[in-house]
Design a protein around this motif. Structure first.
Motif, PDB file in Angstrom:
ATOM      1  N   GLY A 300       4.607  -3.544  -5.468  1.00 53.47           N
ATOM      2  CA  GLY A 300       5.238  -3.874  -4.196  1.00 53.47           C
ATOM      3  C   GLY A 300       4.312  -3.625  -3.028  1.00 53.47           C
ATOM      4  O   GLY A 300       3.092  -3.495  -3.193  1.00 53.47           O
ATOM      5  N   TYR A 301       4.904  -3.571  -1.838  1.00 47.78           N
ATOM      6  CA  TYR A 301       4.144  -3.341  -0.611  1.00 47.78           C
ATOM      7  C   TYR A 301       4.756  -2.199   0.193  1.00 47.78           C
ATOM      8  O   TYR A 301       5.990  -2.068   0.276  1.00 47.78           O
ATOM      9  CB  TYR A 301       4.139  -4.586   0.278  1.00 47.78           C
ATOM     10  N   ALA A 302       3.898  -1.385   0.792  1.00 49.42           N
ATOM     11  CA  ALA A 302       4.357  -0.376   1.743  1.00 49.42           C
ATOM     12  C   ALA A 302       4.650  -1.071   3.068  1.00 49.42           C
ATOM     13  O   ALA A 302       4.257  -2.219   3.292  1.00 49.42           O
ATOM     14  CB  ALA A 302       3.300   0.708   1.927  1.00 49.42           C
ATOM     15  N   PHE A 303       5.308  -0.375   3.980  1.00 46.88           N
ATOM     16  CA  PHE A 303       5.700  -1.005   5.241  1.00 46.88           C
ATOM     17  C   PHE A 303       4.549  -1.197   6.218  1.00 46.88           C
ATOM     18  O   PHE A 303       4.751  -1.764   7.286  1.00 46.88           O
ATOM     19  CB  PHE A 303       6.843  -0.227   5.888  1.00 46.88           C
ATOM     20  N   ASP A 304       3.361  -0.753   5.860  1.00 42.55           N
ATOM     21  CA  ASP A 304       2.195  -1.084   6.678  1.00 42.55           C
ATOM     22  C   ASP A 304       1.437  -2.280   6.110  1.00 42.55           C
ATOM     23  O   ASP A 304       0.414  -2.686   6.654  1.00 42.55           O
ATOM     24  CB  ASP A 304       1.259   0.122   6.808  1.00 42.55           C
ATOM     25  N   GLY A 305       1.918  -2.856   5.017  1.00 43.94           N
ATOM     26  CA  GLY A 305       1.309  -4.039   4.428  1.00 43.94           C
ATOM     27  C   GLY A 305       0.322  -3.765   3.306  1.00 43.94           C
ATOM     28  O   GLY A 305      -0.129  -4.699   2.632  1.00 43.94           O
ATOM     29  N   TYR A 306      -0.018  -2.512   3.086  1.00 48.20           N
ATOM     30  CA  TYR A 306      -0.919  -2.188   1.982  1.00 48.20           C
ATOM     31  C   TYR A 306      -0.145  -2.219   0.660  1.00 48.20           C
ATOM     32  O   TYR A 306       1.041  -1.858   0.612  1.00 48.20           O
ATOM     33  CB  TYR A 306      -1.556  -0.809   2.182  1.00 48.20           C
ATOM     34  N   GLY A 307      -0.827  -2.628  -0.412  1.00 48.30           N
ATOM     35  CA  GLY A 307      -0.186  -2.740  -1.704  1.00 48.30           C
ATOM     36  C   GLY A 307       0.166  -1.394  -2.315  1.00 48.30           C
ATOM     37  O   GLY A 307      -0.508  -0.390  -2.078  1.00 48.30           O
ATOM     38  N   ILE A 308       1.233  -1.392  -3.108  1.00 47.87           N
ATOM     39  CA  ILE A 308       1.638  -0.201  -3.852  1.00 47.87           C
ATOM     40  C   ILE A 308       1.465  -0.497  -5.335  1.00 47.87           C
ATOM     41  O   ILE A 308       1.938  -1.523  -5.836  1.00 47.87           O
ATOM     42  CB  ILE A 308       3.096   0.183  -3.561  1.00 47.87           C
ATOM     43  N   PHE A 309       0.789   0.395  -6.025  1.00 46.29           N
ATOM     44  CA  PHE A 309       0.488   0.232  -7.442  1.00 46.29           C
ATOM     45  C   PHE A 309       1.073   1.390  -8.239  1.00 46.29           C
ATOM     46  O   PHE A 309       1.479   2.407  -7.685  1.00 46.29           O
ATOM     47  CB  PHE A 309      -1.029   0.156  -7.646  1.00 46.29           C
ATOM     48  N   GLY A 310       1.109   1.221  -9.553  1.00 47.77           N
ATOM     49  CA  GLY A 310       1.659   2.233 -10.437  1.00 47.77           C
ATOM     50  C   GLY A 310       0.894   3.536 -10.403  1.00 47.77           C
ATOM     51  O   GLY A 310      -0.182   3.643  -9.818  1.00 47.77           O
ATOM     52  N   ASN A 311       1.426   4.523 -11.074  1.00 47.34           N
ATOM     53  CA  ASN A 311       0.871   5.873 -11.059  1.00 47.34           C
ATOM     54  C   ASN A 311      -0.402   5.997 -11.890  1.00 47.34           C
ATOM     55  O   ASN A 311      -1.320   6.722 -11.522  1.00 47.34           O
ATOM     56  CB  ASN A 311       1.923   6.863 -11.553  1.00 47.34           C
ATOM     57  N   THR A 312      -0.466   5.294 -13.024  1.00 44.44           N
ATOM     58  CA  THR A 312      -1.606   5.440 -13.931  1.00 44.44           C
ATOM     59  C   THR A 312      -2.238   4.098 -14.254  1.00 44.44           C
ATOM     60  O   THR A 312      -1.611   3.041 -14.105  1.00 44.44           O
ATOM     61  CB  THR A 312      -1.169   6.102 -15.249  1.00 44.44           C
ATOM     62  N   ASP A 313      -3.480   4.139 -14.718  1.00 51.13           N
ATOM     63  CA  ASP A 313      -4.161   2.905 -15.108  1.00 51.13           C
ATOM     64  C   ASP A 313      -3.677   2.445 -16.477  1.00 51.13           C
ATOM     65  O   ASP A 313      -2.767   3.047 -17.072  1.00 51.13           O
ATOM     66  CB  ASP A 313      -5.686   3.082 -15.065  1.00 51.13           C
ATOM     67  N   ALA A 314      -4.291   1.378 -17.002  1.00 46.95           N
ATOM     68  CA  ALA A 314      -3.851   0.798 -18.266  1.00 46.95           C
ATOM     69  C   ALA A 314      -4.001   1.754 -19.436  1.00 46.95           C
ATOM     70  O   ALA A 314      -3.353   1.583 -20.476  1.00 46.95           O
ATOM     71  CB  ALA A 314      -4.627  -0.493 -18.539  1.00 46.95           C
TER      72      ALA A 314
END
Length: 357
Positions: A300-314
């Protein structure tokens, strides 16, 4: 000789103009210090969660400047997964009959056994949320009971209730949010006042939507509270691709203090009559965009427009170079955030960019 030098100087100027025009046609911008900035892609949002097509409007940002922002009107109802269940009906029920509970950095299945052993789990004999003869779990069963038990000032009559607010209890709820099309890095990060572990925000306003006042009369985005004394800063963290809000930490201390339990479903969400369905943890069930380099998926996206990613890598490894907002930078995604461990009842700890008012 002078003429020869002028010709040489003209070449890089033309190249600069050509490069600048090329950048404006993409979702990637390069700042003066060569940092990559990734613009919001409205096509990432699922149309089923939108009340109307996403549009662009001009909005004032938190630093007083004006910028193009996406106006996103959502239903707060996920279309990519089912909502619930939350409370099991009997202590014999397995995990499929209930949701989850977040405690001490861990995610626990709220099955019948969990409810049965609450007194042991919290080392407090007051916990007794079921009928000892039938095994039936005591839980809210009407809209009125949901409203009363979800109140932060819940009465003693709801002690030892499992609080479950159903989708059928809410009508056509819509929320309008504004996110800058292109993130703008703030001079200093904005910190949320209630980071990991939750706790009430300034003014005692509950931070999970319980008994939350309606939207502000000044036309500002809904859900904007007052972290750090800033009356315009969002209390919510951002939006999932399905249009469901990433909410502030749930006030678990208040919930447990009343000897109630308000579980989240397996997607990390539950319902409040004013807020509708909303998330308190990212469990990997809502829409995500996988990355080709083993990086954590985008959610998703934070309210400043920067992307939000999961907690851990693959490979399941957590990121260790995050700043105080839970963000960091790379040349593919630009600056972006990584959500906290789901068991911590938290997403991100602040906003690194300017947000829309």
């Amino acid at each position: 000789m002078i003429k020869y030098h002028l010709k040489i100087l003209t070449i890089p100027v033309l190249l600069f103009i050509f490069t600048g025009c090329k950048d404006t046609k993409s979702n990637t911008n390069t700042t003066a210090d060569t940092e990559v900035t990734i613009s919001v892609k409205k096509e990432n949002f699922l149309s089923g969660g939108l009340v109307e097509p996403i549009s662009i409007v001009s909005r004032e940002l938190s630093d007083g400047s004006t910028a193009d922002c996406y106006k996103i009107v959502v239903t707060s109802t996920p279309t990519d997964h089912e909502m619930g269940p939350w409370c099991p009906g009997n202590i014999s029920d397995d995990a499929s009959a209930g949701g989850v509970w977040l405690e001490g950095g861990k995610v626990y299945d709220v099955d019948g056994e969990f409810v049965k052993n609450l007194s042991t789990f919290y080392d407090d004999e007051t916990w007794m949320m079921y009928n000892s003869e039938t095994g039936e779990i005591t839980k809210t069963s009407t809209k009125q009971e949901c409203e009363d038990a979800a109140n932060p000032n819940v009465g003693e009559e709801y002690e030892n209730f499992c609080v479950e607010c159903l989708p059928s209890y809410i009508g056509d709820i819509t929320h309008t949010y504004y996110i800058p099309v292109t993130p703008k890095k703030a001079a200093k990060p904005y910190a949320f006042s209630n980071g990991p572990g939750g706790g009430p925000p300034p003014g005692g306003r509950p931070d999970d939507g319980h008994e939350r006042p309606g939207p502000p009369t000044n036309g500002g985005p809904e859900g904007h509270g007052g972290p750090n004394g800033n009356s315009t800063m969002p209390s919510n963290r951002g939006l999932a691709f399905n249009g469901v809000i990433f909410n502030a930490p749930a006030p678990v201390d208040a919930i447990l203090g009343a000897y109630t339990l308000a579980p989240f479903d397996d997607a990390g969400g539950h319902i409040n009559l004013n807020e509708g369905y909303h998330y308190h943890a990212a469990t990997g069930i809502s829409k995500k965009i996988e990355q080709s380099d083993n990086h954590a998926a985008m959610i998703g996206y934070a309210f400043d427009g920067y992307g939000i990613f999961g907690n851990t890598d693959a490979e399941g490894k957590a990121y260790t170079d995050l700043d105080d907002s839970r963000g960091h930078y790379d040349e593919i995604r630009g600056y972006h955030y990584h959500v906290d461990n789901a068991g911590n009842n938290n997403f991100i700890d602040g906003l690194r960019g300017e947000y829309a008012l």
